[in-house]
Design a protein around this motif. Structure first.
Motif, PDB file in Angstrom:
ATOM      1  N   ASP A   1     -10.287 -10.071   3.009  1.00 52.02           N
ATOM      2  CA  ASP A   1     -10.998  -9.432   4.112  1.00 52.02           C
ATOM      3  C   ASP A   1     -11.258  -7.970   3.743  1.00 52.02           C
ATOM      4  OD1 ASP A   1      -8.650  -7.949   4.605  1.00 52.02           O
ATOM      5  OD2 ASP A   1      -7.935  -9.415   6.073  1.00 52.02           O
ATOM      6  N   ARG A   2     -12.000  -7.280   4.597  1.00 52.44           N
ATOM      7  CA  ARG A   2     -12.419  -5.924   4.260  1.00 52.44           C
ATOM      8  C   ARG A   2     -11.224  -4.985   4.086  1.00 52.44           C
ATOM      9  NH1 ARG A   2     -14.334  -1.030   6.554  1.00 52.44           N
ATOM     10  NH2 ARG A   2     -16.114  -0.198   5.375  1.00 52.44           N
ATOM     11  N   GLU A   3     -10.220  -5.113   4.947  1.00 57.16           N
ATOM     12  CA  GLU A   3      -9.077  -4.216   4.872  1.00 57.16           C
ATOM     13  C   GLU A   3      -8.314  -4.407   3.569  1.00 57.16           C
ATOM     14  OE1 GLU A   3      -5.044  -3.060   7.419  1.00 57.16           O
ATOM     15  OE2 GLU A   3      -6.433  -4.587   8.150  1.00 57.16           O
ATOM     16  N   GLU A   4      -8.088  -5.653   3.183  1.00 61.90           N
ATOM     17  CA  GLU A   4      -7.376  -5.933   1.931  1.00 61.90           C
ATOM     18  C   GLU A   4      -8.186  -5.440   0.733  1.00 61.90           C
ATOM     19  OE1 GLU A   4      -4.968 -10.009   3.140  1.00 61.90           O
ATOM     20  OE2 GLU A   4      -6.959 -10.130   2.256  1.00 61.90           O
ATOM     21  N   ALA A   5      -9.493  -5.687   0.766  1.00 62.31           N
ATOM     22  CA  ALA A   5     -10.333  -5.279  -0.354  1.00 62.31           C
ATOM     23  C   ALA A   5     -10.357  -3.769  -0.502  1.00 62.31           C
ATOM     24  CB  ALA A   5     -11.758  -5.816  -0.148  1.00 62.31           C
ATOM     25  N   LEU A   6     -10.377  -3.053   0.601  1.00 63.37           N
ATOM     26  CA  LEU A   6     -10.390  -1.592   0.528  1.00 63.37           C
ATOM     27  C   LEU A   6      -9.065  -1.040   0.010  1.00 63.37           C
ATOM     28  CD1 LEU A   6     -12.377  -0.607   3.746  1.00 63.37           C
ATOM     29  CD2 LEU A   6     -13.131  -0.440   1.376  1.00 63.37           C
ATOM     30  N   LYS A   7      -7.966  -1.707   0.304  1.00 63.07           N
ATOM     31  CA  LYS A   7      -6.679  -1.268  -0.250  1.00 63.07           C
ATOM     32  C   LYS A   7      -6.687  -1.377  -1.767  1.00 63.07           C
ATOM     33  CE  LYS A   7      -3.743  -2.354   3.749  1.00 63.07           C
ATOM     34  NZ  LYS A   7      -2.650  -3.210   4.257  1.00 63.07           N
ATOM     35  N   THR A   8      -7.237  -2.479  -2.270  1.00 63.73           N
ATOM     36  CA  THR A   8      -7.341  -2.625  -3.713  1.00 63.73           C
ATOM     37  C   THR A   8      -8.298  -1.588  -4.286  1.00 63.73           C
ATOM     38  OG1 THR A   8      -6.895  -4.997  -3.560  1.00 63.73           O
ATOM     39  CG2 THR A   8      -7.937  -4.206  -5.582  1.00 63.73           C
ATOM     40  N   ALA A   9      -9.369  -1.290  -3.569  1.00 61.38           N
ATOM     41  CA  ALA A   9     -10.316  -0.265  -4.025  1.00 61.38           C
ATOM     42  C   ALA A   9      -9.626   1.082  -4.177  1.00 61.38           C
ATOM     43  CB  ALA A   9     -11.486  -0.171  -3.052  1.00 61.38           C
ATOM     44  N   VAL A  10      -8.732   1.397  -3.240  1.00 57.84           N
ATOM     45  CA  VAL A  10      -7.974   2.648  -3.338  1.00 57.84           C
ATOM     46  C   VAL A  10      -7.138   2.656  -4.619  1.00 57.84           C
ATOM     47  CG1 VAL A  10      -6.104   3.997  -2.314  1.00 57.84           C
ATOM     48  CG2 VAL A  10      -7.912   3.084  -0.862  1.00 57.84           C
ATOM     49  N   GLU A  11      -6.481   1.544  -4.923  1.00 59.44           N
ATOM     50  CA  GLU A  11      -5.658   1.456  -6.125  1.00 59.44           C
ATOM     51  C   GLU A  11      -6.491   1.637  -7.389  1.00 59.44           C
ATOM     52  OE1 GLU A  11      -3.694  -2.263  -5.941  1.00 59.44           O
ATOM     53  OE2 GLU A  11      -2.655  -1.834  -4.052  1.00 59.44           O
ATOM     54  N   ARG A  12      -7.678   1.029  -7.408  1.00 60.65           N
ATOM     55  CA  ARG A  12      -8.524   1.145  -8.592  1.00 60.65           C
ATOM     56  C   ARG A  12      -9.036   2.573  -8.770  1.00 60.65           C
ATOM     57  NH1 ARG A  12      -6.074  -2.653  -9.008  1.00 60.65           N
ATOM     58  NH2 ARG A  12      -6.750  -4.839  -9.197  1.00 60.65           N
ATOM     59  N   LEU A  13      -9.407   3.214  -7.674  1.00 57.70           N
ATOM     60  CA  LEU A  13      -9.852   4.609  -7.770  1.00 57.70           C
ATOM     61  C   LEU A  13      -8.722   5.507  -8.253  1.00 57.70           C
ATOM     62  CD1 LEU A  13     -12.046   4.984  -4.547  1.00 57.70           C
ATOM     63  CD2 LEU A  13     -12.835   4.906  -6.907  1.00 57.70           C
ATOM     64  N   ARG A  14      -7.513   5.203  -7.810  1.00 59.72           N
ATOM     65  CA  ARG A  14      -6.363   5.995  -8.261  1.00 59.72           C
ATOM     66  C   ARG A  14      -6.127   5.773  -9.764  1.00 59.72           C
ATOM     67  NH1 ARG A  14      -3.098   4.500  -4.642  1.00 59.72           N
ATOM     68  NH2 ARG A  14      -3.264   6.335  -3.291  1.00 59.72           N
ATOM     69  N   GLU A  15      -6.294   4.534 -10.221  1.00 61.28           N
ATOM     70  CA  GLU A  15      -6.081   4.225 -11.633  1.00 61.28           C
ATOM     71  C   GLU A  15      -7.038   4.994 -12.537  1.00 61.28           C
ATOM     72  OE1 GLU A  15      -6.336   0.080 -12.312  1.00 61.28           O
ATOM     73  OE2 GLU A  15      -4.551  -0.422 -11.157  1.00 61.28           O
ATOM     74  N   VAL A  16      -8.268   5.208 -12.072  1.00 60.89           N
ATOM     75  CA  VAL A  16      -9.242   5.890 -12.922  1.00 60.89           C
ATOM     76  C   VAL A  16      -9.217   7.401 -12.707  1.00 60.89           C
ATOM     77  CG1 VAL A  16     -10.742   3.885 -13.039  1.00 60.89           C
ATOM     78  CG2 VAL A  16     -11.118   5.579 -11.240  1.00 60.89           C
ATOM     79  N   GLY A  17      -8.230   7.888 -11.977  1.00 66.17           N
ATOM     80  CA  GLY A  17      -8.011   9.325 -11.886  1.00 66.17           C
ATOM     81  C   GLY A  17      -8.839  10.063 -10.862  1.00 66.17           C
ATOM     82  N   ILE A  18      -9.354   9.365  -9.858  1.00 66.94           N
ATOM     83  CA  ILE A  18     -10.092  10.048  -8.794  1.00 66.94           C
ATOM     84  C   ILE A  18      -9.082  10.563  -7.770  1.00 66.94           C
ATOM     85  CG2 ILE A  18     -11.679   9.709  -6.852  1.00 66.94           C
ATOM     86  CD1 ILE A  18     -13.349   7.962  -8.600  1.00 66.94           C
ATOM     87  N   PRO A  19      -9.056  11.864  -7.519  1.00 62.27           N
ATOM     88  CA  PRO A  19      -8.066  12.414  -6.590  1.00 62.27           C
ATOM     89  C   PRO A  19      -8.334  11.991  -5.151  1.00 62.27           C
ATOM     90  CG  PRO A  19      -9.647  14.099  -7.253  1.00 62.27           C
ATOM     91  CD  PRO A  19      -9.930  12.898  -8.095  1.00 62.27           C
ATOM     92  N   ALA A  20      -7.251  11.891  -4.369  1.00 61.43           N
ATOM     93  CA  ALA A  20      -7.324  11.520  -2.946  1.00 61.43           C
ATOM     94  C   ALA A  20      -8.233  10.312  -2.737  1.00 61.43           C
ATOM     95  CB  ALA A  20      -7.813  12.703  -2.113  1.00 61.43           C
ATOM     96  N   PRO A  21      -7.934   9.180  -3.373  1.00 61.66           N
ATOM     97  CA  PRO A  21      -8.848   8.025  -3.280  1.00 61.66           C
ATOM     98  C   PRO A  21      -9.047   7.511  -1.862  1.00 61.66           C
ATOM     99  CG  PRO A  21      -6.731   7.381  -4.234  1.00 61.66           C
ATOM    100  CD  PRO A  21      -6.741   8.873  -4.177  1.00 61.66           C
TER     101      PRO A  21
END
Length: 635
Positions: free
Chosen positions: A429-449
């Motif tokens: 669902d959208r909430e779960e997918a956005l949580k994973t999106a936050v993790e991926r943004l953090r992995e690639v070094g984007i601050p405050a994902p």
């Protein structure tokens, strides 16, 4: 006050306040004038006909003694309604037709575009007059006639805009992922042409107002006892030299209303385009949260750890003059192992990007792709059902393009773009997918994902856009990442950060990487193996240190000679490769590089060299490979 950025953008447009104020006034007049001025507009005294402006009649009276001002204001509602109705009809039919043509197969699309062009050759007002002969005169007839006459304009504009969007990388990726046509239309195409079509709707409404008024002026539109501005103009022109205001007043109102509609369309288009929201404003990305993993395509049961991609005799052709086909990729074969970083270099036009797009199956008609083997993670892509192939490529293969701004959808927030594969393939669902999106943004070094999820692509710098593209590719933990010129548009510092990021991904997740670039220095810093392409073929392949230290192909040697180094003598000019690569439509006989090669012999001009093995891990396509003249060290 105006907290929403779209609302702020509207009123920050040069015409925003003027458009809102003028259309507000017109709307108020259209609603209130018939209530309060109906009698003055329809009833008059013949004794007061043709009077000039006075305290009783600010604009004077017409030939029947009716107040020109009252009639002018009362006619506002009908005039605007007819123009809006005609535009709505034209927009619905024209945009639908245009998008259908743009999304149609090649030959049907061409025929549709030619038919639209032929229809556009007829002047709209003349076409409308012809149509009234079939639909009849009167307000409804005028709306239908003008609406149909304006359909080709909307069809041509919408088809052109839609085709420009469908050529974008993010639409091609959505098509390969299996996003349904209606979803591509609603999510990718319409939002990206919405601002331009909005301007077109309101500018066309201004034109429709003139056209509807013209039909009424000619006696084909509004009929007595009804009246609009065109009808008033027809009645007033008869006595123009006696009561000029009877004709001038509706003409001025038509012009002012048309300008107001145009201004409103421009401001509304700005409000609809997120790229323009932050102009004059410190745009802040709103916060969003979320987490979850998508289900990647299952690996084939007999797949053995090691081989990620096995490609044989890849050939990509396009139509050439005379009905033949030209090969831009001709016989490319390569293997990529798990965790391996392979660099691909060569001049522009050597076939690097076409090879990458063919591997990802992103090439569409008129390109024709053929190969004797195209295995990815143990599966033969040519034998997979389309749905299985889309799932496999959509979850286990990722692609990062040269221009991230052209690859990211400018109308969709970053978080939603990263989350879409998770929702499409993993059922998250959208909430779960956005949580994973936050993790991926953090992995690639984007601050405050968490704060960046709601940002639009234009709110990211070039380096952050490229990181977001990589994060999107990592959503489903791909086995192969294809990076096509990922650092070309970035400054040196950001280039180093992106390269370090790919190196970390390779080390931490064993992701195989195919890195396409013009920059040999970039390849040398990250790749274990180097492939050199020329004229659609691989001319050299081997371990990076071996190829750079002792190149076997003259083309590789010349590429290296043209690459500056930190210890290069500033007084010594860089080497250059004379001549130009051959055109794919006019490939010479023999070796394609022979005309530019300083070592070419007669055999090179007659016989095309095959890519042959030179030792355990070296390959070169040169008749002289291994000869003493070519075996010297670069240094």
């Amino acid at each position: 006050m105006m907290r929403h950025p779209a609302l702020r953008a509207f009123f920050r447009a040069p015409s925003g306040w003027l458009a809102a104020g003028s259309l507000g006034i017109l709307a108020a007049i259209a609603l209130l004038a018939p209530v309060f001025l109906s009698d003055a507009a329809t009833q008059g005294s013949i004794m007061r006909s043709g009077e000039g402006p006075s305290a009783d009649y600010l604009l004077g009276t017409d030939n029947l003694g009716r107040s020109i001002l009252a009639r002018l204001l009362v006619a506002t509602g009908l005039s605007l309604v007819l123009a809006l109705a005609a535009t709505a009809l034209a927009a619905v039919l024209g945009i639908t037709l245009g998008i259908l043509v743009a999304m149609a197969p090649g030959r049907i699309r061409t025929l549709g575009l030619r038919a639209i062009d032929v229809t556009l050759s007829f002047p709209g007002i003349l076409l409308a007059i012809v149509i009234t002969a079939f639909v009849g005169v009167g307000p409804i007839g005028a709306v239908v006639a003008i609406g149909i006459a304006y359909v080709p304009d909307f069809a041509r504009l919408s088809s052109t805009l839609a085709m420009s969007v469908t050529s974008k990388d993010f639409v091609a990726a959505a098509r390969v992922l299996g996003v349904p046509a209606h979803r591509r239309l609603l999510r990718y195409i319409l939002p990206n042409i919405g601002d331009s079509m909005t301007v077109a709707v309101f500018t066309t409404t201004a034109g429709a107002l003139i056209s509807v008024s013209s039909l009424s002026f000619l006696g084909l539109g509004v009929q007595p006892p009804l009246f609009d501005w065109g009808r008033m103009l027809a009645e007033g022109i008869v006595n123009f030299y006696v009561t000029p205001l009877a004709a001038l007043a509706p003409a001025v109102m038509i012009a002012l209303a048309g300008m107001a509609l145009g201004f409103f369309g421009e401001a509304l288009a700005r409000a609809m385009n997120p790229l323009l929201w932050s102009i004059g404003d410190d745009a802040r990305a709103s916060k969003a949260t979320g987490s979850g993993e998508a289900t990647a395509a299952p690996l084939k049961a007999d797949w053995k750890e090691g081989s990620v991609l096995s490609l044989r005799d890849l050939r990509v052709t396009y139509p050439a003059p005379g009905g033949a086909r030209m090969a831009v990729v001709d016989g490319v074969s390569l293997d990529i192992e798990a965790g391996e970083i392979v660099g691909v270099v060569g001049e522009s036009g050597s076939g690097k990007s076409q090879t990458a797009l063919a591997i990802a199956q992103l090439l569409a008609s008129p390109a024709e792709v053929r190969s004797t083997r195209h295995r990815f993670l143990g599966d033969d892509l040519g034998r997979l059902a389309s749905e299985d192939r889309r799932r496999l490529l959509g979850t286990r293969l990722a692609m990062v393009f040269q221009d991230p701004m052209g690859s990211l959808n400018p109308t969709i927030r970053i978080g939603d773009q990263i989350a879409e594969p998770l929702r499409l393939f993993g059922g998250a669902d959208r909430e779960e997918a956005l949580k994973t999106a936050v993790e991926r943004l953090r992995e690639v070094g984007i601050p405050a994902p968490e704060d960046r999820l709601s940002a639009y692509p234009h709110q990211f710098s070039g380096g952050m856009q490229q990181r977001a593209m990589i994060a999107m590719g990592l959503t489903n933990r791909p086995a192969l990442l294809i990076a096509d010129e990922p650092t070309t548009a970035l400054d040196v510092t950001i280039q180093a950060q992106v390269i370090d990021l790919m190196r970390d991904l390779n080390r931490e997740h064993s992701t195989a990487i195919l890195l396409i670039t013009h920059n040999i220095g970039v390849v040398a810093s990250v790749a274990q193996r180097l492939i050199v392409m020329y004229a659609g073929r691989i001319v050299e392949d081997g371990p990076i240190a071996a190829v750079l230290g002792q190149p076997h192909h003259p083309y590789t040697r010349l590429l290296l000679a043209a690459t500056p180094e930190l210890d290069s003598d500033r007084d010594t000019p860089l080497g250059a490769i004379e001549g130009r690569p051959p055109s794919p439509a006019d490939r010479p006989r023999g070796c394609a590089f022979a005309a530019r090669c300083p070592h070419a012999i007669l055999r090179c001009h007659d016989e095309d060299p095959a890519l042959r093995r030179l030792g355990d891990s070296r390959h070169a396509a040169c008749h002289l490979a291994g000869a003493p003249t070519l075996s010297e060290s670069r240094v």
